[in-house]
Design a protein around this motif. Sequence first.
Motif, PDB file in Angstrom:
ATOM      1  N   GLY A  95      45.312  -7.273   7.261  1.00 40.63           N
ATOM      2  CA  GLY A  95      45.792  -7.314   8.636  1.00 40.63           C
ATOM      3  C   GLY A  95      47.229  -6.890   8.790  1.00 40.63           C
ATOM      4  N   LYS A  96      47.810  -6.294   7.731  1.00 34.24           N
ATOM      5  CA  LYS A  96      49.214  -5.887   7.755  1.00 34.24           C
ATOM      6  C   LYS A  96      49.325  -4.452   7.261  1.00 34.24           C
ATOM      7  N   THR A  97      50.392  -3.801   7.676  1.00 35.78           N
ATOM      8  CA  THR A  97      50.653  -2.450   7.186  1.00 35.78           C
ATOM      9  C   THR A  97      51.628  -2.508   6.034  1.00 35.78           C
ATOM     10  N   HIS A  98      51.414  -1.638   5.090  1.00 35.78           N
ATOM     11  CA  HIS A  98      52.292  -1.501   3.937  1.00 35.78           C
ATOM     12  C   HIS A  98      52.633  -0.026   3.818  1.00 35.78           C
ATOM     13  N   THR A  99      53.785   0.263   3.283  1.00 33.19           N
ATOM     14  CA  THR A  99      54.224   1.648   3.237  1.00 33.19           C
ATOM     15  C   THR A  99      53.946   2.259   1.874  1.00 33.19           C
ATOM     16  N   SER A 100      53.275   3.393   1.885  1.00 32.72           N
ATOM     17  CA  SER A 100      53.050   4.167   0.673  1.00 32.72           C
ATOM     18  C   SER A 100      54.101   5.261   0.611  1.00 32.72           C
TER      19      SER A 100
ATOM     20  N   LYS B 249      43.434  -4.231  15.708  1.00 28.66           N
ATOM     21  CA  LYS B 249      44.873  -3.975  15.721  1.00 28.66           C
ATOM     22  C   LYS B 249      45.185  -2.481  15.598  1.00 28.66           C
ATOM     23  N   ILE B 250      44.297  -1.775  14.945  1.00 32.26           N
ATOM     24  CA  ILE B 250      44.594  -0.393  14.553  1.00 32.26           C
ATOM     25  C   ILE B 250      44.831   0.540  15.745  1.00 32.26           C
ATOM     26  N   PRO B 251      43.978   0.561  16.797  1.00 34.81           N
ATOM     27  CA  PRO B 251      44.239   1.478  17.922  1.00 34.81           C
ATOM     28  C   PRO B 251      45.604   1.263  18.566  1.00 34.81           C
ATOM     29  N   ALA B 252      46.033  -0.007  18.677  1.00 34.28           N
ATOM     30  CA  ALA B 252      47.337  -0.271  19.296  1.00 34.28           C
ATOM     31  C   ALA B 252      48.477   0.304  18.472  1.00 34.28           C
ATOM     32  N   MET B 253      48.310   0.303  17.146  1.00 35.28           N
ATOM     33  CA  MET B 253      49.371   0.819  16.280  1.00 35.28           C
ATOM     34  C   MET B 253      49.394   2.337  16.235  1.00 35.28           C
ATOM     35  N   LEU B 254      48.358   2.974  16.750  1.00 35.19           N
ATOM     36  CA  LEU B 254      48.297   4.433  16.739  1.00 35.19           C
ATOM     37  C   LEU B 254      48.695   5.060  18.071  1.00 35.19           C
ATOM     38  N   ARG B 255      49.270   4.257  18.950  1.00 38.01           N
ATOM     39  CA  ARG B 255      49.705   4.807  20.228  1.00 38.01           C
ATOM     40  C   ARG B 255      50.766   5.886  19.996  1.00 38.01           C
TER      41      ARG B 255
ATOM     42  N   TRP C 156      38.130 -10.565  10.426  1.00 38.13           N
ATOM     43  CA  TRP C 156      38.040  -9.172   9.996  1.00 38.13           C
ATOM     44  C   TRP C 156      37.995  -8.236  11.201  1.00 38.13           C
ATOM     45  N   THR C 157      37.224  -8.615  12.218  1.00 43.75           N
ATOM     46  CA  THR C 157      37.113  -7.802  13.429  1.00 43.75           C
ATOM     47  C   THR C 157      38.429  -7.765  14.196  1.00 43.75           C
TER      48      THR C 157
ATOM     49  N   PRO D 178      51.803   4.809   6.849  1.00 44.25           N
ATOM     50  CA  PRO D 178      51.536   3.389   6.653  1.00 44.25           C
ATOM     51  C   PRO D 178      50.091   3.168   6.221  1.00 44.25           C
ATOM     52  N   VAL D 179      49.889   2.169   5.378  1.00 43.56           N
ATOM     53  CA  VAL D 179      48.558   1.816   4.896  1.00 43.56           C
ATOM     54  C   VAL D 179      48.214   0.429   5.423  1.00 43.56           C
ATOM     55  N   PHE D 180      47.148   0.338   6.194  1.00 39.39           N
ATOM     56  CA  PHE D 180      46.697  -0.924   6.767  1.00 39.39           C
ATOM     57  C   PHE D 180      45.612  -1.489   5.852  1.00 39.39           C
ATOM     58  N   VAL D 181      45.841  -2.684   5.337  1.00 39.77           N
ATOM     59  CA  VAL D 181      44.970  -3.267   4.317  1.00 39.77           C
ATOM     60  C   VAL D 181      43.957  -4.224   4.932  1.00 39.77           C
ATOM     61  N   MET D 182      42.706  -4.123   4.493  1.00 33.79           N
ATOM     62  CA  MET D 182      41.631  -5.019   4.928  1.00 33.79           C
ATOM     63  C   MET D 182      40.668  -5.254   3.767  1.00 33.79           C
ATOM     64  N   PRO D 183      39.977  -6.399   3.750  1.00 27.31           N
ATOM     65  CA  PRO D 183      38.905  -6.573   2.770  1.00 27.31           C
ATOM     66  C   PRO D 183      37.790  -5.567   3.058  1.00 27.31           C
ATOM     67  N   SER D 184      37.013  -5.279   2.045  1.00 26.77           N
ATOM     68  CA  SER D 184      35.878  -4.377   2.212  1.00 26.77           C
ATOM     69  C   SER D 184      34.847  -4.991   3.151  1.00 26.77           C
ATOM     70  N   PRO D 185      34.124  -4.168   3.928  1.00 26.82           N
ATOM     71  CA  PRO D 185      33.053  -4.714   4.786  1.00 26.82           C
ATOM     72  C   PRO D 185      32.022  -5.510   3.995  1.00 26.82           C
ATOM     73  N   SER D 186      31.825  -5.160   2.712  1.00 29.31           N
ATOM     74  CA  SER D 186      30.844  -5.886   1.895  1.00 29.31           C
ATOM     75  C   SER D 186      31.254  -7.336   1.672  1.00 29.31           C
ATOM     76  N   TYR D 187      32.551  -7.636   1.851  1.00 30.15           N
ATOM     77  CA  TYR D 187      33.022  -9.018   1.708  1.00 30.15           C
ATOM     78  C   TYR D 187      32.347  -9.925   2.727  1.00 30.15           C
ATOM     79  N   LEU D 188      31.997  -9.372   3.876  1.00 30.10           N
ATOM     80  CA  LEU D 188      31.375 -10.163   4.939  1.00 30.10           C
ATOM     81  C   LEU D 188      29.955 -10.591   4.569  1.00 30.10           C
ATOM     82  N   ASP D 189      29.345  -9.893   3.608  1.00 34.01           N
ATOM     83  CA  ASP D 189      28.012 -10.293   3.166  1.00 34.01           C
ATOM     84  C   ASP D 189      28.049 -11.655   2.472  1.00 34.01           C
ATOM     85  N   HIS D 190      29.203 -11.966   1.886  1.00 37.65           N
ATOM     86  CA  HIS D 190      29.344 -13.227   1.154  1.00 37.65           C
ATOM     87  C   HIS D 190      30.115 -14.266   1.959  1.00 37.65           C
ATOM     88  N   GLN D 191      30.936 -13.802   2.897  1.00 40.41           N
ATOM     89  CA  GLN D 191      31.760 -14.719   3.689  1.00 40.41           C
ATOM     90  C   GLN D 191      31.586 -14.384   5.166  1.00 40.41           C
ATOM     91  N   SER D 192      30.443 -14.714   5.710  1.00 37.91           N
ATOM     92  CA  SER D 192      30.153 -14.353   7.097  1.00 37.91           C
ATOM     93  C   SER D 192      31.098 -15.034   8.082  1.00 37.91           C
TER      94      SER D 192
END
Length: 286
Positions: free
Chosen positions: A66-71, A103-109, A97-98, A77-91
């Motif tokens: 949920g945060k951006t990190h600089t490469s 957050k992403i569209p707002a940061m791309l203004r 996660w959603t 900027p790189v926005f980090v999130m768990p893989s979608p497959s993580y939701l299969d184990h942690q619903s």
Amino acid sequence: VSYRVTYLVRCRTPGNRKASITERDTCAEAHLWKEIKETNPKMIVAMGEGPARSLCGVGGTLKHGGKTHTSERCGQPVFVMPSPSYLDHQSGFRQTWTSWLWKIPAMLRPSAPTSYRLLTDPREIAGWLSTSQEPTAFDYETQGLSPWRGKPISVALSRSPGEAVCFDPMRVKLHWRKWLASPAPKIAHNLYFEMIWSMVHFGTEPKNVFDTQLFAKLQNENAESHLKTLALHLTDLGNYSHGVGIGSADWEGKTAADIWRYNCADADATIRVYRQQQRLLRDVGA
């Protein structure tokens, strides 16, 4: 917002087993980094531990999610999130996660309108340095990272959001040294860098300086404090380096005429971050 989906690893391993870290990085070198360079995205979303580590060197997608990190390598900027497959184990994590994804569209203004100028007349530069006692953000662009091996190429100054000027400080060394040593309030992001280059090439350390990076670290020592990340979160500049050039630690062969827009954007981002930090100080009564 348009987007592109790609894979970190696109190389088949013997027996189709999971790739080792070395194999992963080798494959990314051959494919992913090439793709990033060709497409030049405004932001990269790293979904999963492997992409997060490979792209920006952070592990723990829950801690850093949920945060951006600089490469530094790719500039975006790189926005980090768990893989979608993580939701299969942690619903139960789906809502968080959603919310991160939204957050992403707002940061791309689009970046805010700006007015940047390259100054070449020594008299105009001298006049600009002596016209105000307003807090002024300043930022060097240099040849390499060692002041004993390179020289400053340009410096940019900003006193208000959206406005900045840039010039070659080596052409006006006396005027620039006088301003650095003056009590005029100054702002820098990572003051140590500006201080060392000022002392080596202009014989004085900057006086009366507020360090926006230090303030960010005092707020949260574990949070990302890179200038581009702070600007993305605290200002309306968006991903400001996209369109003015990608930052680099090595500007060998470049002049102020080549990089002045990028340099101005850094100074503009610094003054904007500073103003947000000052509002925070006022809000807490400091």
